[in-house]
Scaffold this motif. Sequence first.
Motif, PDB file in Angstrom:
ATOM      1  N   VAL A   1       0.867  -1.179   0.000  1.00  0.00           N
ATOM      2  CA  VAL A   1       0.000   0.000   0.000  1.00  0.00           C
ATOM      3  C   VAL A   1       0.902   1.227   0.000  1.00  0.00           C
ATOM      4  O   VAL A   1       1.769   1.371   0.861  1.00  0.00           O
ATOM      5  CB  VAL A   1      -0.937   0.016   1.232  1.00  0.00           C
ATOM      6  CG1 VAL A   1      -1.829   1.256   1.217  1.00  0.00           C
ATOM      7  CG2 VAL A   1      -1.774  -1.261   1.288  1.00  0.00           C
TER       8      VAL A   1
ATOM      9  N   ASP B   1       0.931   5.287   0.125  1.00  0.00           N
ATOM     10  CA  ASP B   1       0.150   6.498   0.408  1.00  0.00           C
ATOM     11  C   ASP B   1       0.931   7.353   1.389  1.00  0.00           C
ATOM     12  O   ASP B   1       1.486   6.823   2.358  1.00  0.00           O
ATOM     13  CB  ASP B   1      -1.218   6.124   0.996  1.00  0.00           C
ATOM     14  CG  ASP B   1      -2.219   7.261   0.900  1.00  0.00           C
ATOM     15  OD1 ASP B   1      -1.906   8.394   1.320  1.00  0.00           O
ATOM     16  OD2 ASP B   1      -3.336   7.009   0.412  1.00  0.00           O
TER      17      ASP B   1
ATOM     18  N   GLU C   1      -2.084   3.453   6.921  1.00  0.00           N
ATOM     19  CA  GLU C   1      -1.573   2.183   7.427  1.00  0.00           C
ATOM     20  C   GLU C   1      -2.460   1.649   8.548  1.00  0.00           C
ATOM     21  O   GLU C   1      -2.821   0.464   8.555  1.00  0.00           O
ATOM     22  CB  GLU C   1      -0.130   2.318   7.915  1.00  0.00           C
ATOM     23  CG  GLU C   1       0.428   1.009   8.426  1.00  0.00           C
ATOM     24  CD  GLU C   1       1.902   1.060   8.795  1.00  0.00           C
ATOM     25  OE1 GLU C   1       2.380   0.069   9.381  1.00  0.00           O
ATOM     26  OE2 GLU C   1       2.578   2.061   8.504  1.00  0.00           O
TER      27      GLU C   1
ATOM     28  N   PHE D   1      -5.774   0.211   7.090  1.00  0.00           N
ATOM     29  CA  PHE D   1      -5.604  -1.089   6.445  1.00  0.00           C
ATOM     30  C   PHE D   1      -5.326  -2.184   7.469  1.00  0.00           C
ATOM     31  O   PHE D   1      -5.877  -3.283   7.383  1.00  0.00           O
ATOM     32  CB  PHE D   1      -4.497  -1.037   5.391  1.00  0.00           C
ATOM     33  CG  PHE D   1      -4.990  -0.628   4.041  1.00  0.00           C
ATOM     34  CD1 PHE D   1      -5.413  -1.574   3.115  1.00  0.00           C
ATOM     35  CD2 PHE D   1      -5.042   0.709   3.690  1.00  0.00           C
ATOM     36  CE1 PHE D   1      -5.873  -1.199   1.865  1.00  0.00           C
ATOM     37  CE2 PHE D   1      -5.503   1.099   2.442  1.00  0.00           C
ATOM     38  CZ  PHE D   1      -5.914   0.143   1.528  1.00  0.00           C
ATOM     39  N   ARG D   2      -4.477  -1.888   8.434  1.00  0.00           N
ATOM     40  CA  ARG D   2      -4.167  -2.898   9.454  1.00  0.00           C
ATOM     41  C   ARG D   2      -5.418  -3.266  10.256  1.00  0.00           C
ATOM     42  O   ARG D   2      -5.611  -4.418  10.624  1.00  0.00           O
ATOM     43  CB  ARG D   2      -3.058  -2.412  10.378  1.00  0.00           C
ATOM     44  CG  ARG D   2      -1.710  -2.405   9.691  1.00  0.00           C
ATOM     45  CD  ARG D   2      -0.560  -2.315  10.679  1.00  0.00           C
ATOM     46  NE  ARG D   2       0.704  -2.236  10.007  1.00  0.00           N
ATOM     47  CZ  ARG D   2       1.333  -3.266   9.454  1.00  0.00           C
ATOM     48  NH1 ARG D   2       0.793  -4.458   9.487  1.00  0.00           N
ATOM     49  NH2 ARG D   2       2.500  -3.105   8.855  1.00  0.00           N
TER      50      ARG D   2
ATOM     51  N   MET E   1       1.131  -7.170   4.707  1.00  0.00           N
ATOM     52  CA  MET E   1       0.972  -5.858   4.097  1.00  0.00           C
ATOM     53  C   MET E   1       2.183  -5.040   4.451  1.00  0.00           C
ATOM     54  O   MET E   1       2.623  -5.027   5.598  1.00  0.00           O
ATOM     55  CB  MET E   1      -0.287  -5.149   4.608  1.00  0.00           C
ATOM     56  CG  MET E   1      -1.544  -5.624   3.999  1.00  0.00           C
ATOM     57  SD  MET E   1      -2.926  -4.547   4.449  1.00  0.00           S
ATOM     58  CE  MET E   1      -4.097  -5.121   3.251  1.00  0.00           C
ATOM     59  N   GLU E   2       2.726  -4.398   3.432  1.00  0.00           N
ATOM     60  CA  GLU E   2       3.792  -3.438   3.665  1.00  0.00           C
ATOM     61  C   GLU E   2       3.284  -2.091   3.195  1.00  0.00           C
ATOM     62  O   GLU E   2       2.401  -2.006   2.335  1.00  0.00           O
ATOM     63  CB  GLU E   2       5.064  -3.849   2.931  1.00  0.00           C
ATOM     64  CG  GLU E   2       5.697  -5.083   3.548  1.00  0.00           C
ATOM     65  CD  GLU E   2       7.050  -5.421   2.967  1.00  0.00           C
ATOM     66  OE1 GLU E   2       7.596  -4.638   2.161  1.00  0.00           O
ATOM     67  OE2 GLU E   2       7.562  -6.486   3.310  1.00  0.00           O
ATOM     68  N   PHE E   3       3.856  -1.053   3.759  1.00  0.00           N
ATOM     69  CA  PHE E   3       3.391   0.299   3.492  1.00  0.00           C
ATOM     70  C   PHE E   3       4.565   1.171   3.091  1.00  0.00           C
ATOM     71  O   PHE E   3       5.637   1.068   3.672  1.00  0.00           O
ATOM     72  CB  PHE E   3       2.697   0.866   4.736  1.00  0.00           C
ATOM     73  CG  PHE E   3       1.497   0.059   5.129  1.00  0.00           C
ATOM     74  CD1 PHE E   3       0.241   0.377   4.648  1.00  0.00           C
ATOM     75  CD2 PHE E   3       1.623  -1.057   5.944  1.00  0.00           C
ATOM     76  CE1 PHE E   3      -0.867  -0.392   4.975  1.00  0.00           C
ATOM     77  CE2 PHE E   3       0.535  -1.836   6.286  1.00  0.00           C
ATOM     78  CZ  PHE E   3      -0.720  -1.500   5.792  1.00  0.00           C
TER      79      PHE E   3
ATOM     80  N   MET F   1       5.426   5.308   2.198  1.00  0.00           N
ATOM     81  CA  MET F   1       4.891   6.658   2.304  1.00  0.00           C
ATOM     82  C   MET F   1       5.279   7.533   1.116  1.00  0.00           C
ATOM     83  O   MET F   1       4.929   8.696   1.072  1.00  0.00           O
ATOM     84  CB  MET F   1       5.349   7.297   3.614  1.00  0.00           C
ATOM     85  CG  MET F   1       4.898   6.493   4.799  1.00  0.00           C
ATOM     86  SD  MET F   1       3.890   7.233   6.075  1.00  0.00           S
ATOM     87  CE  MET F   1       3.625   8.891   5.756  1.00  0.00           C
TER      88      MET F   1
ATOM     89  N   SER G   1      -2.010   2.120  -4.764  1.00  0.00           N
ATOM     90  CA  SER G   1      -1.218   3.342  -4.659  1.00  0.00           C
ATOM     91  C   SER G   1      -2.056   4.597  -4.833  1.00  0.00           C
ATOM     92  O   SER G   1      -2.855   4.710  -5.772  1.00  0.00           O
ATOM     93  CB  SER G   1      -0.116   3.362  -5.718  1.00  0.00           C
ATOM     94  OG  SER G   1       0.608   4.585  -5.647  1.00  0.00           O
TER      95      SER G   1
END
Length: 130
Positions: free
Chosen positions: A7, A9, A15, A18-19, A33-35, A37, A59
Motif C-alpha cells: 500500500v 500512500d 496504514e 488497512f491494518r 501488508m507493507e506500506f 509513504m 497506490s
Amino acid sequence: MSVLVLVVDDEPDVEALFRQHFRRDLRSGRLRMEFAMSAADALAQVARASESSLILILSDINMPGMTGLEMLPKVKALRPEVPVIMITAYGDPETKRRAIEGGADGLLTKPIDFATRRREIDRRLDGVTK
C-alpha cells in the motif's frame, strides 16, 4: 513464500486503517501488508520483494515528489505481472484515462471501500493458493 500486498500512500493514517480492516488476515499470516509513504520508497520495496509473492499494489496518485502516475510505469517495468490499482480523491475521467493508459488495473476513489478491497485481495489470494 509469503503473500504480500503493498500500500503506497503519504497519509500516515492509511496504514492504521488497512491494518484494522485486515487484522485477522495479518494475524493469521494469510497475507502480509507493507506500506510505503512515497513512490520512491515503494519502488525500493518492489525491487526487494523478490522473496515474496507480491499479489497487489494499491497506490495513491497524489503524493509529494513522484506521483503515483509517475511511479506506475516504473513499477510495471520491475514487476509487470503485479496488478496496480490507483487510489485518488479525484475520480475525474482524465485521471482515470491517464491511470489506465499508464498500466493501472483499476482506479478507486477515496474514501476507500474496504469491502471491495477485501474481495479483490481474497480473489488474488485464491489464485495464488490454487
